[in-house]
Motif scaffolding. Sequence first.
Motif, mmCIF file in Angstrom:
data_model
loop_
_atom_site.group_PDB
_atom_site.id
_atom_site.type_symbol
_atom_site.label_atom_id
_atom_site.label_comp_id
_atom_site.label_asym_id
_atom_site.label_seq_id
_atom_site.Cartn_x
_atom_site.Cartn_y
_atom_site.Cartn_z
ATOM 1 N N THR A 184 74.648 34.865 42.449
ATOM 2 C CA THR A 184 76.097 34.862 41.958
ATOM 3 C C THR A 184 76.809 33.603 42.495
ATOM 4 O O THR A 184 76.774 33.112 43.965
ATOM 5 C CB THR A 184 76.936 36.076 42.576
ATOM 6 O OG1 THR A 184 76.688 37.127 42.011
ATOM 7 C CG2 THR A 184 78.483 35.743 42.160
ATOM 8 N N VAL A 185 76.749 32.462 41.736
ATOM 9 C CA VAL A 185 77.424 31.290 42.034
ATOM 10 C C VAL A 185 79.009 31.450 42.370
ATOM 11 O O VAL A 185 79.868 31.762 41.533
ATOM 12 C CB VAL A 185 77.256 30.153 40.976
ATOM 13 C CG1 VAL A 185 78.049 28.997 41.538
ATOM 14 C CG2 VAL A 185 75.761 29.959 40.605
ATOM 15 N N PHE A 186 79.387 30.993 43.559
ATOM 16 C CA PHE A 186 80.709 31.192 44.071
ATOM 17 C C PHE A 186 81.541 29.950 44.380
ATOM 18 O O PHE A 186 82.552 29.889 44.695
ATOM 19 C CB PHE A 186 80.659 32.262 45.262
ATOM 20 C CG PHE A 186 80.145 31.919 46.414
ATOM 21 C CD1 PHE A 186 80.709 31.465 47.503
ATOM 22 C CD2 PHE A 186 78.765 32.250 46.742
ATOM 23 C CE1 PHE A 186 80.279 31.091 48.502
ATOM 24 C CE2 PHE A 186 78.269 31.837 48.076
ATOM 25 C CZ PHE A 186 78.775 31.160 48.872
ATOM 26 N N ALA A 187 80.562 28.712 44.604
ATOM 27 C CA ALA A 187 81.061 27.706 44.912
ATOM 28 C C ALA A 187 80.352 26.479 44.322
ATOM 29 O O ALA A 187 79.258 26.655 44.078
ATOM 30 C CB ALA A 187 81.538 27.329 46.338
ATOM 31 N N ARG A 188 81.101 25.449 43.801
ATOM 32 C CA ARG A 188 80.478 24.433 43.204
ATOM 33 C C ARG A 188 81.284 23.171 43.570
ATOM 34 O O ARG A 188 82.487 23.157 43.627
ATOM 35 C CB ARG A 188 80.221 24.437 41.689
ATOM 36 C CG ARG A 188 81.579 24.539 40.974
ATOM 37 C CD ARG A 188 81.333 24.338 39.365
ATOM 38 N NE ARG A 188 80.697 25.622 38.908
ATOM 39 C CZ ARG A 188 80.308 25.901 37.536
ATOM 40 N NH1 ARG A 188 80.373 24.736 36.785
ATOM 41 N NH2 ARG A 188 79.790 27.052 37.297
ATOM 42 N N LEU A 189 80.542 22.113 43.714
ATOM 43 C CA LEU A 189 81.136 20.685 43.883
ATOM 44 C C LEU A 189 80.259 19.624 43.141
ATOM 45 O O LEU A 189 79.170 19.529 42.991
ATOM 46 C CB LEU A 189 80.983 20.498 45.567
ATOM 47 C CG LEU A 189 81.327 18.851 45.879
ATOM 48 C CD1 LEU A 189 82.707 18.732 45.491
ATOM 49 C CD2 LEU A 189 81.108 18.564 47.222
ATOM 50 N N VAL A 190 81.210 18.993 42.435
ATOM 51 C CA VAL A 190 80.707 17.932 41.322
ATOM 52 C C VAL A 190 81.294 16.459 41.931
ATOM 53 O O VAL A 190 82.563 16.704 41.944
ATOM 54 C CB VAL A 190 80.752 18.057 40.092
ATOM 55 C CG1 VAL A 190 80.084 16.993 39.253
ATOM 56 C CG2 VAL A 190 80.184 19.486 39.624
ATOM 57 N N HIS A 191 80.822 15.499 42.177
ATOM 58 C CA HIS A 191 81.363 14.022 42.575
ATOM 59 C C HIS A 191 80.756 13.090 42.168
ATOM 60 O O HIS A 191 79.349 13.037 41.572
ATOM 61 C CB HIS A 191 81.403 14.072 44.136
ATOM 62 C CG HIS A 191 80.168 14.282 44.797
ATOM 63 N ND1 HIS A 191 79.325 13.076 44.897
ATOM 64 C CD2 HIS A 191 79.344 15.191 45.457
ATOM 65 C CE1 HIS A 191 78.111 13.355 45.702
ATOM 66 N NE2 HIS A 191 78.394 14.605 45.784
ATOM 67 N N ASP A 192 81.394 11.860 42.020
ATOM 68 C CA ASP A 192 81.015 10.433 41.674
ATOM 69 C C ASP A 192 79.449 10.368 42.206
ATOM 70 O O ASP A 192 79.061 10.716 43.311
ATOM 71 C CB ASP A 192 81.884 9.489 41.823
ATOM 72 C CG ASP A 192 83.041 9.594 40.996
ATOM 73 O OD1 ASP A 192 83.005 10.205 40.093
ATOM 74 O OD2 ASP A 192 84.119 9.162 41.226
#
Length: 211
Positions: A184-192
Motif C-alpha cells: 500500500t503506497v501511503f506517501a510519495r514525493l516528486v521533485h525537480d
Amino acid sequence: MTEHQDETGAAYDGVVELYASMFADRLEAHPFSRNMIGTFAELVRGAGNLRAVDVGCGPGHLTALLDELGLDAFGVDLSAGMVEHARRARPGLRFDVARMEALPVEDGALGGVLAHYSTIHTPPGKVPALLAEQARVLAPGGLFLVSFFATDGPEPVRFDHKVTPAYSWPVDRFAEAVAGAGLTVFARLVHDPASERGFLDAHLLARRDRL
C-alpha cells in the motif's frame, strides 16, 4: 540470469571506483532523498523489526547510512565488483551478490526494503515480478521505499543511462505496480531533477498490509 541482468552487472563492474567516488558524500547534496530515507528508517524502527535490506546497494554507502540510522541493515547487488568494494570499505556490514528478483531472504523476514534507483535498469515488463519479490521478504507492516526517475508521459521511457540503459516511469503507473505486488503506497514525493538527466525524481513509500 537474463540478458539485461548480465549486461547490467558487467556494466557496473566496470565503473566501481568511479561510482563509489561519485557517491562518497552519501546524499549530502540530495536533501529530498536523504530525508525520505530518514523517514523510512524512522518508520521501520517504529514498526519494531529492524532488519532491512538495501537492494542494488552499489558500493554500500546507503547500507551504511541505514546502519547509522539504527537499522540492522545489509546490502545486495548484482555486481560482484560493487559488493567486493562494499565489503572492503565497510567490513562491519554484510554484503551479498544477489539479484533483486531472487533475494537470499526468507519470506516475511524484514522490516524494510530500500530500492534507491536500483529498479531503473529493469525492463518494464519485468518490474511486477521484481516488486513482488520485495513484497515477499517484508513482514506484515514492513516498509518499502523505492526511488526512480519519473516522466510526465503515459508510458515508461527508455533512455541511455551513463552506465547501462534505464527507464523512467509515470509515477502513477509505478505506484500501481507497487500496489499490484501487495503493498500500500501511503506517501510519495516528486521533485525537480537532482541531476542533469532532466527527469523528475520520484520516491514512493509503501507498507505491506498486515494480515
